[in-house]
Design an enzyme around this catalytic site. Structure first.
Site, PDB file in Angstrom:
ATOM      1  N   ARG A 168       0.816  -1.213   0.000  1.00 42.16           N
ATOM      2  CA  ARG A 168       0.000   0.000   0.000  1.00 42.16           C
ATOM      3  C   ARG A 168       0.851   1.265   0.000  1.00 42.16           C
ATOM      4  O   ARG A 168       0.374   2.330  -0.407  1.00 42.16           O
ATOM      5  CB  ARG A 168      -0.987  -0.016   1.175  1.00 42.16           C
ATOM      6  CG  ARG A 168      -2.128  -1.008   0.984  1.00 42.16           C
ATOM      7  CD  ARG A 168      -3.161  -0.905   2.094  1.00 42.16           C
ATOM      8  NE  ARG A 168      -2.606  -1.212   3.389  1.00 42.16           N
ATOM      9  CZ  ARG A 168      -2.591  -2.426   3.947  1.00 42.16           C
ATOM     10  NH1 ARG A 168      -3.100  -3.445   3.281  1.00 42.16           N
ATOM     11  NH2 ARG A 168      -2.083  -2.632   5.142  1.00 42.16           N
ATOM     12  N   GLU A 200       7.345 -11.207  14.383  1.00 44.62           N
ATOM     13  CA  GLU A 200       6.979 -11.822  15.662  1.00 44.62           C
ATOM     14  C   GLU A 200       7.386 -13.293  15.685  1.00 44.62           C
ATOM     15  O   GLU A 200       7.893 -13.801  16.678  1.00 44.62           O
ATOM     16  CB  GLU A 200       5.474 -11.683  15.901  1.00 44.62           C
ATOM     17  CG  GLU A 200       5.039 -12.154  17.278  1.00 44.62           C
ATOM     18  CD  GLU A 200       3.567 -11.927  17.536  1.00 44.62           C
ATOM     19  OE1 GLU A 200       3.106 -12.308  18.621  1.00 44.62           O
ATOM     20  OE2 GLU A 200       2.876 -11.374  16.648  1.00 44.62           O
TER      21      GLU A 200
END
Length: 200
Positions: free
Chosen positions: A84, A121
Protein backbone atom coordinates in the site's frame (compact mmCIF):
# COMPACT_ATOMS: atom_id res chain seq x y z
CA UNK A 1 8.18 14.02 21.62
CA UNK A 2 11.83 13.34 20.79
CA UNK A 3 13.78 15.78 18.69
CA UNK A 4 13.24 15.28 14.98
CA UNK A 5 10.10 13.20 15.53
CA UNK A 6 6.77 14.82 14.83
CA UNK A 7 3.12 13.95 14.51
CA UNK A 8 1.59 16.17 11.86
CA UNK A 9 -1.87 15.14 13.02
CA UNK A 10 -1.50 16.79 16.42
CA UNK A 11 0.47 19.97 15.77
CA UNK A 12 -2.57 22.07 14.96
CA UNK A 13 -0.50 23.95 12.39
CA UNK A 14 -2.35 25.55 9.51
CA UNK A 15 -1.15 25.55 5.92
CA UNK A 16 1.25 23.19 4.21
CA UNK A 17 -1.30 20.44 3.62
CA UNK A 18 -2.85 21.36 0.30
CA UNK A 19 -4.45 24.41 1.89
CA UNK A 20 -5.87 22.47 4.86
CA UNK A 21 -4.77 22.89 8.45
CA UNK A 22 -3.41 19.78 10.17
CA UNK A 23 -6.57 19.19 12.21
CA UNK A 24 -8.83 19.72 9.18
CA UNK A 25 -6.74 17.29 7.17
CA UNK A 26 -6.76 14.77 10.00
CA UNK A 27 -10.56 14.98 10.27
CA UNK A 28 -11.02 14.51 6.52
CA UNK A 29 -8.72 11.49 6.41
CA UNK A 30 -10.22 9.86 9.50
CA UNK A 31 -13.72 10.28 8.10
CA UNK A 32 -12.73 8.19 5.07
CA UNK A 33 -10.98 5.36 6.96
CA UNK A 34 -13.30 2.49 7.81
CA UNK A 35 -12.99 0.24 10.86
CA UNK A 36 -13.41 -3.45 10.01
CA UNK A 37 -13.74 -5.56 13.17
CA UNK A 38 -12.24 -9.04 13.49
CA UNK A 39 -10.08 -8.78 10.36
CA UNK A 40 -7.77 -10.49 9.53
CA UNK A 41 -8.44 -12.42 12.75
CA UNK A 42 -10.80 -12.17 15.73
CA UNK A 43 -10.01 -9.30 18.08
CA UNK A 44 -8.27 -7.15 15.47
CA UNK A 45 -9.78 -3.82 14.35
CA UNK A 46 -8.53 -3.33 10.79
CA UNK A 47 -8.21 0.24 9.48
CA UNK A 48 -9.33 0.09 5.83
CA UNK A 49 -8.01 2.98 3.71
CA UNK A 50 -9.72 1.93 0.47
CA UNK A 51 -12.70 4.31 1.01
CA UNK A 52 -10.16 7.16 1.35
CA UNK A 53 -8.47 6.14 -1.90
CA UNK A 54 -11.86 6.05 -3.65
CA UNK A 55 -12.62 9.64 -2.61
CA UNK A 56 -10.83 11.98 -5.02
CA UNK A 57 -10.86 14.96 -2.64
CA UNK A 58 -9.50 12.99 0.33
CA UNK A 59 -6.89 11.15 -1.75
CA UNK A 60 -5.85 14.44 -3.34
CA UNK A 61 -5.49 16.10 0.08
CA UNK A 62 -3.42 13.14 1.29
CA UNK A 63 -1.20 13.33 -1.80
CA UNK A 64 -0.72 17.08 -1.29
CA UNK A 65 0.21 16.53 2.36
CA UNK A 66 2.77 13.84 1.57
CA UNK A 67 4.23 15.89 -1.29
CA UNK A 68 4.60 18.82 1.12
CA UNK A 69 6.58 16.57 3.49
CA UNK A 70 8.85 15.62 0.57
CA UNK A 71 9.46 19.28 -0.27
CA UNK A 72 9.91 20.41 3.33
CA UNK A 73 12.57 17.77 3.99
CA UNK A 74 14.29 18.38 0.62
CA UNK A 75 13.86 14.80 -0.59
CA UNK A 76 15.38 13.85 -3.94
CA UNK A 77 13.55 10.52 -4.11
CA UNK A 78 10.68 8.74 -2.42
CA UNK A 79 10.80 5.10 -1.36
CA UNK A 80 7.43 3.35 -1.18
CA UNK A 81 7.03 0.16 0.83
CA UNK A 82 5.13 -2.80 -0.62
CA UNK A 83 2.29 -2.82 -1.12
CA UNK A 84 0.00 0.00 0.00
CA UNK A 85 2.98 2.31 0.35
CA UNK A 86 3.24 2.23 -3.45
CA UNK A 87 -0.26 3.69 -3.74
CA UNK A 88 0.58 6.65 -1.52
CA UNK A 89 4.24 7.23 -2.41
CA UNK A 90 4.03 7.27 -6.21
CA UNK A 91 1.52 10.15 -6.58
CA UNK A 92 3.27 12.09 -3.80
CA UNK A 93 6.57 11.77 -5.69
CA UNK A 94 4.95 12.95 -8.93
CA UNK A 95 3.32 15.91 -7.13
CA UNK A 96 6.65 16.84 -5.53
CA UNK A 97 8.51 16.47 -8.85
CA UNK A 98 10.90 13.76 -7.65
CA UNK A 99 11.53 10.08 -8.40
CA UNK A 100 9.81 7.04 -6.90
CA UNK A 101 11.65 3.86 -5.89
CA UNK A 102 9.80 0.69 -4.83
CA UNK A 103 10.98 -1.44 -1.93
CA UNK A 104 9.62 -4.93 -2.51
CA UNK A 105 9.45 -8.31 -0.86
CA UNK A 106 12.43 -10.51 -1.70
CA UNK A 107 12.40 -12.07 -5.17
CA UNK A 108 10.05 -9.53 -6.81
CA UNK A 109 12.59 -7.21 -8.45
CA UNK A 110 14.60 -8.11 -11.58
CA UNK A 111 18.31 -7.43 -11.84
CA UNK A 112 20.83 -6.69 -9.10
CA UNK A 113 19.31 -5.90 -5.72
CA UNK A 114 20.25 -5.08 -2.15
CA UNK A 115 18.36 -7.12 0.44
CA UNK A 116 17.69 -6.56 4.13
CA UNK A 117 16.27 -9.15 6.50
CA UNK A 118 14.28 -8.12 9.57
CA UNK A 119 12.60 -9.82 12.51
CA UNK A 120 8.91 -10.61 12.62
CA UNK A 121 6.98 -11.82 15.66
CA UNK A 122 7.57 -15.37 14.41
CA UNK A 123 10.55 -15.70 12.05
CA UNK A 124 12.06 -13.24 9.61
CA UNK A 125 11.23 -11.50 6.34
CA UNK A 126 13.34 -9.74 3.71
CA UNK A 127 12.86 -6.69 1.53
CA UNK A 128 14.87 -5.57 -1.50
CA UNK A 129 15.67 -2.48 -3.53
CA UNK A 130 17.38 -2.23 -6.91
CA UNK A 131 21.10 -1.81 -6.29
CA UNK A 132 21.31 1.18 -8.65
CA UNK A 133 18.04 2.88 -7.67
CA UNK A 134 19.66 5.41 -5.34
CA UNK A 135 22.68 7.61 -5.90
CA UNK A 136 25.23 8.44 -3.21
CA UNK A 137 24.07 11.61 -1.49
CA UNK A 138 20.38 11.26 -2.50
CA UNK A 139 18.01 12.42 0.24
CA UNK A 140 15.32 9.75 0.45
CA UNK A 141 11.92 9.94 2.16
CA UNK A 142 10.20 6.67 3.05
CA UNK A 143 6.40 6.64 2.66
CA UNK A 144 4.01 3.94 3.85
CA UNK A 145 0.35 3.70 4.74
CA UNK A 146 0.71 2.48 8.33
CA UNK A 147 3.45 2.43 10.95
CA UNK A 148 2.76 -0.60 13.13
CA UNK A 149 5.71 -2.39 14.76
CA UNK A 150 8.22 -0.57 12.53
CA UNK A 151 10.14 -3.60 11.26
CA UNK A 152 9.73 -2.95 7.55
CA UNK A 153 10.39 0.78 7.89
CA UNK A 154 13.53 0.11 9.93
CA UNK A 155 14.82 -2.34 7.31
CA UNK A 156 14.15 0.21 4.55
CA UNK A 157 16.26 2.81 6.36
CA UNK A 158 19.11 0.31 6.50
CA UNK A 159 18.77 -0.34 2.75
CA UNK A 160 18.83 3.37 1.95
CA UNK A 161 22.03 3.91 3.89
CA UNK A 162 23.66 0.78 2.45
CA UNK A 163 22.99 2.24 -1.01
CA UNK A 164 24.98 5.32 0.01
CA UNK A 165 21.96 7.61 0.25
CA UNK A 166 20.74 9.75 3.14
CA UNK A 167 17.49 9.27 5.05
CA UNK A 168 15.36 12.42 4.73
CA UNK A 169 12.68 10.95 6.98
CA UNK A 170 9.68 8.65 7.20
CA UNK A 171 6.09 9.73 6.52
CA UNK A 172 3.01 7.62 7.09
CA UNK A 173 -0.70 8.14 6.76
CA UNK A 174 -1.43 6.44 10.06
CA UNK A 175 0.58 5.41 13.11
CA UNK A 176 -0.74 2.68 15.39
CA UNK A 177 0.80 4.15 18.51
CA UNK A 178 0.05 1.20 20.77
CA UNK A 179 2.35 -1.09 18.74
CA UNK A 180 5.54 0.81 19.50
CA UNK A 181 6.87 1.35 15.99
CA UNK A 182 7.97 4.91 16.74
CA UNK A 183 10.20 3.76 19.60
CA UNK A 184 11.71 1.06 17.42
CA UNK A 185 12.60 3.57 14.70
CA UNK A 186 14.18 6.23 16.90
CA UNK A 187 17.65 4.71 16.81
CA UNK A 188 17.56 4.14 13.05
CA UNK A 189 16.20 7.59 12.23
CA UNK A 190 18.95 9.54 13.95
CA UNK A 191 18.03 13.18 13.42
CA UNK A 192 15.64 12.43 10.54
CA UNK A 193 11.94 13.07 11.23
CA UNK A 194 9.04 10.66 11.51
CA UNK A 195 5.74 12.25 10.48
CA UNK A 196 2.36 10.61 10.98
CA UNK A 197 -0.69 12.41 9.61
CA UNK A 198 -2.91 10.42 11.98
CA UNK A 199 -2.08 8.62 15.22
CA UNK A 200 -4.51 6.09 16.69
Amino acid sequence: MSAGVTDAGTTGEADGFGGLGAEELRGLLLSRIQDVPDYPKPGVMFKDITPLLADAAAFGALTDALAEVCTRHRADKVVGLEARGFILAAPAAVRAGIGFVPVRKAGKLPGATLGQAYELEYGTAEIEIHADALEPGDRVLVIDDVLATGGTAEASLQLIRRAGAQVAGVAVLMELGFLGGRSRLLGSLGSAPLEALITV
